[in-house]
Design an enzyme around this catalytic site. Structure first.
Site, mmCIF file in Angstrom:
data_model
loop_
_atom_site.group_PDB
_atom_site.id
_atom_site.type_symbol
_atom_site.label_atom_id
_atom_site.label_comp_id
_atom_site.label_asym_id
_atom_site.label_seq_id
_atom_site.Cartn_x
_atom_site.Cartn_y
_atom_site.Cartn_z
ATOM 1 N N ASP A 50 0.876 -1.168 0.000
ATOM 2 C CA ASP A 50 0.000 0.000 0.000
ATOM 3 C C ASP A 50 0.916 1.222 0.000
ATOM 4 O O ASP A 50 1.776 1.346 0.893
ATOM 5 C CB ASP A 50 -0.871 -0.033 1.276
ATOM 6 C CG ASP A 50 -1.926 1.057 1.267
ATOM 7 O OD1 ASP A 50 -1.612 2.191 0.822
ATOM 8 O OD2 ASP A 50 -3.052 0.785 1.688
ATOM 9 N N VAL A 51 0.749 2.108 -0.968
ATOM 10 C CA VAL A 51 1.694 3.225 -1.104
ATOM 11 C C VAL A 51 1.561 4.264 0.011
ATOM 12 O O VAL A 51 2.402 5.147 0.135
ATOM 13 C CB VAL A 51 1.618 3.910 -2.494
ATOM 14 C CG1 VAL A 51 1.998 2.942 -3.602
ATOM 15 C CG2 VAL A 51 0.272 4.557 -2.743
ATOM 16 N N TYR A 142 -7.154 16.325 -6.277
ATOM 17 C CA TYR A 142 -6.478 15.499 -7.280
ATOM 18 C C TYR A 142 -5.479 16.340 -8.092
ATOM 19 O O TYR A 142 -4.321 15.957 -8.280
ATOM 20 C CB TYR A 142 -7.534 14.875 -8.187
ATOM 21 C CG TYR A 142 -7.017 13.938 -9.251
ATOM 22 C CD1 TYR A 142 -6.596 12.649 -8.929
ATOM 23 C CD2 TYR A 142 -6.977 14.322 -10.586
ATOM 24 C CE1 TYR A 142 -6.142 11.778 -9.905
ATOM 25 C CE2 TYR A 142 -6.529 13.461 -11.575
ATOM 26 C CZ TYR A 142 -6.113 12.188 -11.238
ATOM 27 O OH TYR A 142 -5.663 11.320 -12.210
HETATM 28 N N1 LIG Z 1 -7.843 6.935 -16.199
HETATM 29 C C1 LIG Z 1 -7.548 8.170 -16.543
HETATM 30 O O1 LIG Z 1 -8.250 8.807 -17.332
HETATM 31 C C2 LIG Z 1 -6.329 8.823 -15.987
HETATM 32 C C3 LIG Z 1 -5.954 10.066 -16.518
HETATM 33 C C4 LIG Z 1 -4.832 10.705 -16.050
HETATM 34 C C5 LIG Z 1 -4.083 10.122 -15.070
HETATM 35 N N2 LIG Z 1 -4.451 8.923 -14.534
HETATM 36 C C6 LIG Z 1 -3.609 8.377 -13.487
HETATM 37 O O2 LIG Z 1 -3.117 7.115 -13.873
HETATM 38 C C7 LIG Z 1 -2.912 6.297 -12.734
HETATM 39 C C8 LIG Z 1 -3.656 4.970 -12.917
HETATM 40 O O3 LIG Z 1 -5.023 5.289 -13.108
HETATM 41 P P1 LIG Z 1 -6.098 4.220 -13.610
HETATM 42 O O4 LIG Z 1 -7.037 4.938 -14.474
HETATM 43 O O5 LIG Z 1 -5.416 3.007 -14.081
HETATM 44 O O6 LIG Z 1 -6.847 3.978 -12.218
HETATM 45 P P2 LIG Z 1 -7.565 2.701 -11.628
HETATM 46 O O7 LIG Z 1 -8.027 1.803 -12.715
HETATM 47 O O8 LIG Z 1 -8.526 3.268 -10.651
HETATM 48 O O9 LIG Z 1 -6.352 1.973 -10.854
HETATM 49 C C9 LIG Z 1 -5.700 2.615 -9.789
HETATM 50 C C10 LIG Z 1 -4.564 1.738 -9.325
HETATM 51 O O10 LIG Z 1 -3.918 2.384 -8.206
HETATM 52 C C11 LIG Z 1 -3.875 1.462 -7.117
HETATM 53 N N3 LIG Z 1 -3.915 2.132 -5.816
HETATM 54 C C12 LIG Z 1 -4.775 3.077 -5.394
HETATM 55 N N4 LIG Z 1 -4.498 3.420 -4.120
HETATM 56 C C13 LIG Z 1 -3.431 2.675 -3.734
HETATM 57 C C14 LIG Z 1 -2.672 2.548 -2.539
HETATM 58 N N5 LIG Z 1 -2.947 3.267 -1.451
HETATM 59 N N6 LIG Z 1 -1.648 1.669 -2.509
HETATM 60 C C15 LIG Z 1 -1.356 0.913 -3.577
HETATM 61 N N7 LIG Z 1 -2.034 0.972 -4.742
HETATM 62 C C16 LIG Z 1 -3.061 1.838 -4.810
HETATM 63 C C17 LIG Z 1 -5.100 0.593 -7.320
HETATM 64 O O11 LIG Z 1 -4.975 -0.584 -6.551
HETATM 65 P P3 LIG Z 1 -6.311 -1.380 -6.034
HETATM 66 O O12 LIG Z 1 -6.791 -2.209 -7.191
HETATM 67 O O13 LIG Z 1 -5.803 -2.176 -4.889
HETATM 68 O O14 LIG Z 1 -7.308 -0.319 -5.643
HETATM 69 C C18 LIG Z 1 -5.047 0.364 -8.825
HETATM 70 O O15 LIG Z 1 -4.080 -0.601 -9.148
HETATM 71 C C19 LIG Z 1 -3.405 7.095 -11.532
HETATM 72 O O16 LIG Z 1 -2.318 7.726 -10.895
HETATM 73 C C20 LIG Z 1 -4.318 8.126 -12.176
HETATM 74 O O17 LIG Z 1 -4.419 9.288 -11.397
HETATM 75 C C21 LIG Z 1 -5.561 8.260 -14.981
#
Ligand SMILES: NC(=O)c1ccc[n+]([C@@H]2O[C@H](COP(=O)([O-])OP(=O)(O)OC[C@H]3O[C@@H](n4cnc5c(N)ncnc54)[C@H](OP(=O)(O)O)[C@@H]3O)[C@@H](O)[C@H]2O)c1
Length: 236
Positions: A50-51, A142
């Site tokens: 967990d980060v 965010y």
């Molecule tokens: N999707 C978009 O449009 C978008 C756009 C710009 C930037 N981003 C960024 O890209 C990154 C990935 O996003 P995503 O869309 O793939 O999101 P996602 O599908 O919601 O996945 C988030 C990931 O982060 C992990 N996580 C969250 N809190 C954590 C914690 N405390 N410790 C360890 N792991 C944790 C989750 O693990 P669990 O499965 O255990 O929850 C999951 O693997 C994020 O930083 C997000 O802000 C996303």
């Protein structure tokens, strides 16, 4: 062909992190992912972490170092949203998002830097967002966390640059994952209108840029913010 490295991707059990891990595996690297639940893609080592918890990060690194060697490439991808208008945003909505997105990157990079300094080599890639520099209504927490990653990467560049370590930020636009799937249809259609490419990105498109930044060809790129957003954030 780039030099095979030991790579760690946080949050590699789903979404963008899963795609990043898949890309690194496809390019022939040794890849570990952190996950709170679930597993990384085939061919990766999954470690539970967990980060928000420095001790769990430390334990994850110890396992990875024993099985795959010192981490040479770290991708701080784990992130959360807790959107809401400022007047309704609670203290916890703010601090938990900053603690995960920015504090999490700090903890992971700090732990990774030990081995990188010793090796005089390292690639640090922080996953930010177009929203970090563009802003977003309802996303003060965010956006602040994601903008913070830019100052963090640039300070790392100044501190560690002479030791063969680069630190860069990738700023995705809207990407099709669980994070965006929760947005109402009408809001998604509205966002698409403002994206010059006319569509959301795919997780694989983000992964390609990250793998390139971690590769041999990007040795002289540091402190940069690389947008992968279909043109949405141009000029920001
Ligand atoms: N999707 C978009 O449009 C978008 C756009 C710009 C930037 N981003 C960024 O890209 C990154 C990935 O996003 P995503 O869309 O793939 O999101 P996602 O599908 O919601 O996945 C988030 C990931 O982060 C992990 N996580 C969250 N809190 C954590 C914690 N405390 N410790 C360890 N792991 C944790 C989750 O693990 P669990 O499965 O255990 O929850 C999951 O693997 C994020 O930083 C997000 O802000 C996303």
């Amino acid at each position: 062909m780039t030099t095979p490295r030991t790579v760690l991707v946080t949050g590699g059990n789903r979404g963008i992190g899963f795609a990043i891990a898949e890309e690194f595996v496809a390019q022939g690297h040794r890849v570990a992912v952190t996950a709170r639940t679930g597993q990384g893609p085939e061919g990766t080592l999954t470690v539970v972490a967990d980060v928000t918890d420095a001790a769990s990060i430390d334990a994850a690194f110890t396992t990875i170092e024993a099985q795959l060697g010192p981490v040479e490439v770290v991708v701080a991808n784990a992130g959360i949203t807790k959107d809401g208008l400022l007047m309704r945003m609670t203290e916890d909505d703010f601090t938990s998002v900053v603690d995960t997105n920015l504090g999490g990157a700090f903890r992971v990079v700090k732990r990774a830097s030990k081995g990188m300094l010793k090796a005089r080599f390292g690639r640090i890639v922080l996953v930010s967002s177009v929203v970090g520099l563009y802003g977003g209504p309802g996303q003060a927490n965010y956006a602040a966390s994601k903008a913070g990653l830019v100052g963090f990467a640039r300070s790392l560049t100044r501190e560690l640059g002479a030791r063969g370590i680069t630190a860069n930020v990738v700023a995705p636009g809207f990407v099709e994952t669980d994070m965006t799937a929760v947005l109402p249809e009408a809001q998604q259609a509205e966002y698409k209108k403002s994206i010059p490419a006319g569509r959301y990105g795919t997780a694989a498109e983000i992964a390609k840029a990250i793998a390139w930044l971690a590769g041999d060809d990007a040795a002289y790129i540091s402190g940069a913010v690389i947008p992968v957003d279909g043109g949405l954030g141009m000029g920001h």
